[in-house]
Motif scaffolding. Sequence first.
Motif, PDB file in Angstrom:
ATOM      1  N   VAL A   1      25.308  55.400  38.703  1.00 14.33           N
ATOM      2  CA  VAL A   1      26.432  54.676  38.109  1.00 14.33           C
ATOM      3  C   VAL A   1      26.256  53.170  38.300  1.00 14.33           C
ATOM      4  CG1 VAL A   1      28.137  56.530  38.290  1.00 14.33           C
ATOM      5  CG2 VAL A   1      27.833  54.967  40.225  1.00 14.33           C
ATOM      6  N   ASP A   2      26.768  52.405  37.352  1.00 14.76           N
ATOM      7  CA  ASP A   2      26.633  50.954  37.380  1.00 14.76           C
ATOM      8  C   ASP A   2      27.943  50.367  36.863  1.00 14.76           C
ATOM      9  OD1 ASP A   2      25.527  48.431  37.549  1.00 14.76           O
ATOM     10  OD2 ASP A   2      24.589  48.545  35.569  1.00 14.76           O
ATOM     11  N   LEU A   3      28.553  49.480  37.627  1.00 16.29           N
ATOM     12  CA  LEU A   3      29.862  48.956  37.234  1.00 16.29           C
ATOM     13  C   LEU A   3      29.795  48.138  35.952  1.00 16.29           C
ATOM     14  CD1 LEU A   3      31.748  47.640  40.391  1.00 16.29           C
ATOM     15  CD2 LEU A   3      32.314  49.586  38.949  1.00 16.29           C
ATOM     16  N   PRO A   4      30.771  48.313  35.068  1.00 15.95           N
ATOM     17  CA  PRO A   4      30.856  47.443  33.890  1.00 15.95           C
ATOM     18  C   PRO A   4      31.349  46.065  34.318  1.00 15.95           C
ATOM     19  CG  PRO A   4      32.743  48.910  33.979  1.00 15.95           C
ATOM     20  CD  PRO A   4      31.866  49.287  35.136  1.00 15.95           C
ATOM     21  N   ASP A   5      31.359  45.073  33.398  1.00 13.50           N
ATOM     22  CA  ASP A   5      31.798  43.719  33.752  1.00 13.50           C
ATOM     23  C   ASP A   5      33.313  43.619  33.901  1.00 13.50           C
ATOM     24  OD1 ASP A   5      29.192  42.920  33.636  1.00 13.50           O
ATOM     25  OD2 ASP A   5      29.297  42.287  31.537  1.00 13.50           O
ATOM     26  N   MET A   6      34.021  44.494  33.187  1.00 18.50           N
ATOM     27  CA  MET A   6      35.483  44.480  33.296  1.00 18.50           C
ATOM     28  C   MET A   6      36.017  45.903  33.376  1.00 18.50           C
ATOM     29  SD  MET A   6      38.570  42.921  31.088  1.00 18.50           S
ATOM     30  CE  MET A   6      37.721  41.695  30.252  1.00 18.50           C
ATOM     31  N   ILE A   7      37.067  46.098  34.197  1.00 20.65           N
ATOM     32  CA  ILE A   7      37.650  47.430  34.352  1.00 20.65           C
ATOM     33  C   ILE A   7      39.125  47.346  33.983  1.00 20.65           C
ATOM     34  CG2 ILE A   7      38.076  49.309  35.990  1.00 20.65           C
ATOM     35  CD1 ILE A   7      35.648  48.103  37.542  1.00 20.65           C
TER      36      ILE A   7
ATOM     37  N   ARG B   1      43.659  44.298  34.304  1.00 16.01           N
ATOM     38  CA  ARG B   1      42.285  43.990  33.899  1.00 16.01           C
ATOM     39  C   ARG B   1      41.640  43.248  35.041  1.00 16.01           C
ATOM     40  NH1 ARG B   1      41.201  43.578  28.101  1.00 16.01           N
ATOM     41  NH2 ARG B   1      43.016  44.492  27.123  1.00 16.01           N
ATOM     42  N   VAL B   2      40.548  43.800  35.566  1.00 10.23           N
ATOM     43  CA  VAL B   2      39.862  43.090  36.642  1.00 10.23           C
ATOM     44  C   VAL B   2      38.411  42.840  36.250  1.00 10.23           C
ATOM     45  CG1 VAL B   2      41.364  43.981  38.473  1.00 10.23           C
ATOM     46  CG2 VAL B   2      39.280  45.197  37.927  1.00 10.23           C
TER      47      VAL B   2
ATOM     48  N   VAL C   1      42.129  39.298  36.008  1.00  9.33           N
ATOM     49  CA  VAL C   1      41.946  38.420  34.847  1.00  9.33           C
ATOM     50  C   VAL C   1      43.151  37.497  34.680  1.00  9.33           C
ATOM     51  CG1 VAL C   1      41.850  38.429  32.311  1.00  9.33           C
ATOM     52  CG2 VAL C   1      40.446  40.028  33.622  1.00  9.33           C
ATOM     53  N   TYR C   2      44.349  37.997  35.008  1.00  8.14           N
ATOM     54  CA  TYR C   2      45.571  37.240  34.743  1.00  8.14           C
ATOM     55  C   TYR C   2      45.852  36.177  35.801  1.00  8.14           C
ATOM     56  CZ  TYR C   2      46.208  41.251  31.717  1.00  8.14           C
ATOM     57  OH  TYR C   2      46.025  42.216  30.779  1.00  8.14           O
ATOM     58  N   CYS C   3      45.789  36.550  37.090  1.00 12.75           N
ATOM     59  CA  CYS C   3      46.219  35.596  38.125  1.00 12.75           C
ATOM     60  C   CYS C   3      45.071  35.189  39.049  1.00 12.75           C
ATOM     61  CB  CYS C   3      47.370  36.189  38.935  1.00 12.75           C
ATOM     62  SG  CYS C   3      46.851  37.507  40.058  1.00 12.75           S
ATOM     63  N   GLU C   4      43.872  35.723  38.785  1.00 12.05           N
ATOM     64  CA  GLU C   4      42.662  35.372  39.541  1.00 12.05           C
ATOM     65  C   GLU C   4      42.679  35.797  41.001  1.00 12.05           C
ATOM     66  OE1 GLU C   4      41.495  31.344  38.753  1.00 12.05           O
ATOM     67  OE2 GLU C   4      40.853  31.949  36.748  1.00 12.05           O
TER      68      GLU C   4
END
Length: 154
Positions: A97-103, A125-126, A139-142
């Motif tokens: 398994v390999d993590l995608p750039d966004m989950i 969204r992370v 993604v929203y509040c960093e």
Amino acid sequence: MTEKELKVKPIKNGTVIDHIAGGQALNVLKILGIGADADVSLSLLMNVDSKKLGKKDIVKVEDRELKEGEVNKIALIAPGATINIVRDYEVVDKYEVDLPDMIIGVIRCQNPSCISNTQEPIKSRVLVKGKNPVVLRCVYCEQPITENIADYLI
Ligand code: CTP
């Protein structure tokens, strides 16, 4: 593998998720959205001896070939897990398994006042900033998410 080592019988068709860090199998099912009401034949092995990991978990899902997009997010809590696609008792595909750039929609932001927690239709969204160790950022509040990732599973 010898008869003695075979703890659960081989499956005819489906997906075997192997080399899951010991104790994480239930979180893997949670991430995959496989709950008590799922109409799938499942086998679960937890904390079996592994040469590589010391203790590992294995999840076998019968008659379902999980797609790379849906299984990769388990790398959040089971980096190094191997996906084996089984057809007619043979392993026909194997990958790590390999993590995608966004989950999306899997991990809750740790910041209680983040809009992903306060405004209902907004999905979490992370961004994946690091894979080993796993470093996530909302993604929203960093807000960074680095520890106890399993505690923030939705
Ligand atoms: N497996 C299964 N049913 C099958 C074939 C394989 O449940 N019909 C399981 C095995 O028990 C193992 C995993 O799928 O947990 C991978 O199988 P295989 O590639 O044969 O095993 P290994 O060579 O030990 O795998 P690896 O090199 O990835 O450790």
